[in-house]
Design an enzyme around this catalytic site. Structure first.
Site, PDB file in Angstrom:
ATOM      1  N   LEU A   1      33.906  38.815  40.036  1.00  0.00           N
ATOM      2  CA  LEU A   1      34.505  39.304  38.973  1.00  0.00           C
ATOM      3  C   LEU A   1      35.982  39.627  39.439  1.00  0.00           C
ATOM      4  O   LEU A   1      36.892  39.657  38.527  1.00  0.00           O
ATOM      5  CB  LEU A   1      34.076  40.798  38.411  1.00  0.00           C
ATOM      6  CG  LEU A   1      32.675  40.874  37.590  1.00  0.00           C
ATOM      7  CD1 LEU A   1      32.269  42.231  37.532  1.00  0.00           C
ATOM      8  CD2 LEU A   1      32.787  39.959  36.529  1.00  0.00           C
ATOM      9  N   GLY A   2      36.254  39.799  40.677  1.00  0.00           N
ATOM     10  CA  GLY A   2      37.452  39.935  41.227  1.00  0.00           C
ATOM     11  C   GLY A   2      37.774  40.621  42.435  1.00  0.00           C
ATOM     12  O   GLY A   2      36.317  40.906  43.053  1.00  0.00           O
TER      13      GLY A   2
ATOM     14  N   GLY B   1      39.353  43.665  44.883  1.00  0.00           N
ATOM     15  CA  GLY B   1      39.893  44.990  44.817  1.00  0.00           C
ATOM     16  C   GLY B   1      40.233  45.445  46.246  1.00  0.00           C
ATOM     17  O   GLY B   1      40.406  44.587  47.120  1.00  0.00           O
ATOM     18  N   ASN B   2      40.973  46.732  46.228  1.00  0.00           N
ATOM     19  CA  ASN B   2      41.090  47.100  47.903  1.00  0.00           C
ATOM     20  C   ASN B   2      39.657  47.298  48.325  1.00  0.00           C
ATOM     21  O   ASN B   2      38.820  47.847  47.735  1.00  0.00           O
ATOM     22  CB  ASN B   2      41.780  48.602  47.569  1.00  0.00           C
ATOM     23  CG  ASN B   2      43.172  48.345  46.955  1.00  0.00           C
ATOM     24  OD1 ASN B   2      44.057  47.754  47.585  1.00  0.00           O
ATOM     25  ND2 ASN B   2      43.428  48.764  45.665  1.00  0.00           N
TER      26      ASN B   2
ATOM     27  N   GLY C   1      37.432  45.449  48.934  1.00  0.00           N
ATOM     28  CA  GLY C   1      36.246  44.760  48.660  1.00  0.00           C
ATOM     29  C   GLY C   1      36.068  43.741  47.606  1.00  0.00           C
ATOM     30  O   GLY C   1      37.030  43.968  46.620  1.00  0.00           O
TER      31      GLY C   1
ATOM     32  N   VAL D   1      34.544  42.503  43.866  1.00  0.00           N
ATOM     33  CA  VAL D   1      33.755  43.030  42.953  1.00  0.00           C
ATOM     34  C   VAL D   1      32.808  41.957  42.020  1.00  0.00           C
ATOM     35  O   VAL D   1      33.516  40.722  41.960  1.00  0.00           O
ATOM     36  CB  VAL D   1      34.421  43.759  41.724  1.00  0.00           C
ATOM     37  CG1 VAL D   1      33.539  44.250  40.768  1.00  0.00           C
ATOM     38  CG2 VAL D   1      35.173  44.751  42.547  1.00  0.00           C
TER      39      VAL D   1
ATOM     40  N   LYS E   1      30.723  46.561  43.637  1.00  0.00           N
ATOM     41  CA  LYS E   1      31.926  46.396  44.759  1.00  0.00           C
ATOM     42  C   LYS E   1      31.373  46.311  46.020  1.00  0.00           C
ATOM     43  O   LYS E   1      30.743  47.248  46.524  1.00  0.00           O
ATOM     44  CB  LYS E   1      33.011  47.372  44.555  1.00  0.00           C
ATOM     45  CG  LYS E   1      34.288  47.405  45.572  1.00  0.00           C
ATOM     46  CD  LYS E   1      35.335  48.096  45.218  1.00  0.00           C
ATOM     47  CE  LYS E   1      36.781  47.758  45.866  1.00  0.00           C
ATOM     48  NZ  LYS E   1      37.609  48.697  45.660  1.00  0.00           N
TER      49      LYS E   1
ATOM     50  N   ASP F   1      48.130  53.181  43.448  1.00  0.00           N
ATOM     51  CA  ASP F   1      47.836  51.578  43.180  1.00  0.00           C
ATOM     52  C   ASP F   1      47.806  51.480  41.556  1.00  0.00           C
ATOM     53  O   ASP F   1      47.080  50.478  41.355  1.00  0.00           O
ATOM     54  CB  ASP F   1      46.881  51.078  44.021  1.00  0.00           C
ATOM     55  CG  ASP F   1      46.954  49.599  44.007  1.00  0.00           C
ATOM     56  OD1 ASP F   1      46.080  48.996  44.508  1.00  0.00           O
ATOM     57  OD2 ASP F   1      48.017  48.922  43.689  1.00  0.00           O
TER      58      ASP F   1
HETATM   59  C1  LIG Z   1      40.382  46.765  39.067  1.00  0.00           C
HETATM   60  C2  LIG Z   1      40.539  45.592  39.632  1.00  0.00           C
HETATM   61  C3  LIG Z   1      40.169  44.998  40.940  1.00  0.00           C
HETATM   62  C4  LIG Z   1      38.733  44.954  41.286  1.00  0.00           C
HETATM   63  N1  LIG Z   1      37.940  44.531  40.353  1.00  0.00           N
HETATM   64  C5  LIG Z   1      37.334  45.145  39.474  1.00  0.00           C
HETATM   65  C6  LIG Z   1      36.733  44.318  38.392  1.00  0.00           C
HETATM   66  C7  LIG Z   1      35.828  44.539  37.443  1.00  0.00           C
HETATM   67  N2  LIG Z   1      35.813  43.695  36.434  1.00  0.00           N
HETATM   68  C8  LIG Z   1      34.965  44.161  35.211  1.00  0.00           C
HETATM   69  N3  LIG Z   1      34.737  43.183  34.308  1.00  0.00           N
HETATM   70  C9  LIG Z   1      35.150  41.968  34.113  1.00  0.00           C
HETATM   71  C10 LIG Z   1      34.760  41.250  33.242  1.00  0.00           C
HETATM   72  C11 LIG Z   1      35.115  39.601  33.197  1.00  0.00           C
HETATM   73  C12 LIG Z   1      36.012  39.241  33.919  1.00  0.00           C
HETATM   74  C13 LIG Z   1      36.235  37.850  33.836  1.00  0.00           C
HETATM   75  C14 LIG Z   1      36.116  37.008  35.062  1.00  0.00           C
HETATM   76  C15 LIG Z   1      36.389  35.506  34.877  1.00  0.00           C
HETATM   77  N4  LIG Z   1      37.681  35.215  34.194  1.00  0.00           N
HETATM   78  C16 LIG Z   1      38.081  36.141  32.983  1.00  0.00           C
HETATM   79  C17 LIG Z   1      37.834  37.483  33.286  1.00  0.00           C
HETATM   80  C18 LIG Z   1      36.386  39.958  35.186  1.00  0.00           C
HETATM   81  C19 LIG Z   1      35.960  41.366  35.255  1.00  0.00           C
HETATM   82  N5  LIG Z   1      34.305  45.121  35.111  1.00  0.00           N
HETATM   83  C20 LIG Z   1      34.281  46.149  36.137  1.00  0.00           C
HETATM   84  N6  LIG Z   1      33.735  47.552  36.301  1.00  0.00           N
HETATM   85  C21 LIG Z   1      34.150  48.150  37.532  1.00  0.00           C
HETATM   86  C22 LIG Z   1      35.057  47.188  38.114  1.00  0.00           C
HETATM   87  C23 LIG Z   1      35.100  46.117  37.302  1.00  0.00           C
HETATM   88  C24 LIG Z   1      37.255  43.118  38.609  1.00  0.00           C
HETATM   89  N7  LIG Z   1      38.009  43.304  39.868  1.00  0.00           N
END
Ligand SMILES: C=CCCn1cc(-c2nc(Nc3ccc(C4CCNCC4)cc3)nc3[nH]ccc23)cn1
Length: 312
Positions: free
Chosen positions: A31-32, A34-35, A37, A39, A58, A152
């Site tokens: 998903l992405g 973060g600081n 770690g 996710v 995470k 942040d």
């Molecule tokens: C906060 C930013 C830094 C760390 N972080 C947190 C998350 C995160 N993401 C999501 N949902 C999500 C849903 C779809 C997509 C897609 C992926 C593919 N490309 C299009 C977009 C990406 C994320 N729900 C969450 N709940 C709690 C954390 C969290 C992601 N990174």
């Protein structure tokens, strides 16, 4: 009593802590970052029939011990936050004995604000951007009541729950302001998001609710620039500073231009009232910046005026 250190130490073990068993946590996709770690999207499926719920997990970056303590603090912070505009804590998952842990949160389907604004820029109205801004403001107002500074606040750390709801996420750098001071001084700045930092944070590593207000102003700029990569804060500041500048002297150059009253330029098609809100958040002296309550009220007023103008 909630401010004294003893109570806080006692409360360092999160209540209503849900325990997720590693073996039922099915990995789905990344998903992405973060600081501290990465996710990932998982399904918690104890029945093993794919009826379990989707959660965002995470995973602590392995190796560096120092981050385990920081990570534990992030878990403790998120576990006590109960606000519609802050991503919900669900629990933790221990693996490798208790050597490693993961933070389990509600999954927000639309991802980060940056991707959302970039993908939907043609059907996002000024009204919706103001609604998102007022929700972030309310989330920050709530954080302030618990004496937390986020440190942040940036569009990359705002998640989209639905077409009309955003939530603040990633509390990896969040600190509690001691009860006898109005600011928090950081010893190890680490890799800092300096283009979202207030001057006192760049120059003296001082963080307060008013430095979060500065960052909120930068988030407003990102929002009203549709989080366009070509005019993101880092790029605009580096254009002004000069791309030839490298390394540690970037923060010195940044501090200088801010001291000389250079600020991020008004985003294209940004309403003048919104740009003047940003400028208030970017007052050099932190005590001249508005508090989140005042900001929230000013945003509500702009929304109201916008609604009346629309009626004609
Ligand atoms: C906060 C930013 C830094 C760390 N972080 C947190 C998350 C995160 N993401 C999501 N949902 C999500 C849903 C779809 C997509 C897609 C992926 C593919 N490309 C299009 C977009 C990406 C994320 N729900 C969450 N709940 C709690 C954390 C969290 C992601 N990174």
């Amino acid at each position: 009593v909630t401010q004294n250190p003893a109570w806080r130490a006692l409360s360092s073990v999160p209540h209503n802590q849900a325990l997720f068993e590693e073996r039922h946590l099915r990995y789905i996709s990344p998903l992405g970052k973060g600081n501290f770690g990465n996710v990932e999207l998982c399904r918690y499926d104890p029945l093993g029939d794919n009826t379990g719920e989707l959660v965002a997990v995470k995973r602590l970056q392995p190796n560096k011990q120092s981050t385990l303590d920081d990570f534990q603090k992030e878990v403790n912070t998120l576990s006590v936050l109960h606000c519609d505009y802050i991503v919900k804590y669900r629990g933790v998952c221990y693996s490798m004995g208790r050597l490693s842990m993961s933070l389990v949160m509600e999954y927000l389907p639309h991802g980060s604000l940056i991707g959302y604004m970039d993908n939907n820029r043609h059907n996002i109205s000024t009204r919706l951007m103001l609604l998102f801004a007022s929700q972030i403001c309310k989330g920050m107002e709530y954080l302030q009541t618990l004496r937390y500074v986020h440190r942040d606040l940036a569009a990359r750390n705002i998640l989209v729950a639905s077409d009309s709801l955003v939530k603040i996420a990633d509390f990896g750098l969040t600190k509690v302001i001691p009860f006898d001071k109005e600011y928090y001084r950081v010893t190890h700045p680490g890799e800092s998001p300096i283009f979202w930092y207030a001057p006192e944070s760049i120059n003296e590593s001082i963080f307060s609710h008013k430095s979060d207000v500065w960052s909120f102003g930068v988030v407003l700029h990102e929002l009203f620039s549709y989080c366009d990569i070509n005019c993101n804060p880092k790029r605009l500041f580096m254009q002004e500073i000069g791309h030839s500048v490298q390394g540690t002297s970037i923060s010195m150059h940044l501090a200088n231009i801010l001291k000389n009253n250079w600020r991020l330029p008004v985003p294209p098609a940004c309403p003048p009232k919104v740009y003047s809100l940003m400028k208030q958040c970017w007052k050099y002296n932190f005590d001249e910046r508005p508090c989140f309550t005042t900001l929230g009220n000013q945003i509500e007023t702009i929304i109201q005026d916008d609604r009346e103008n629309a009626k004609g």
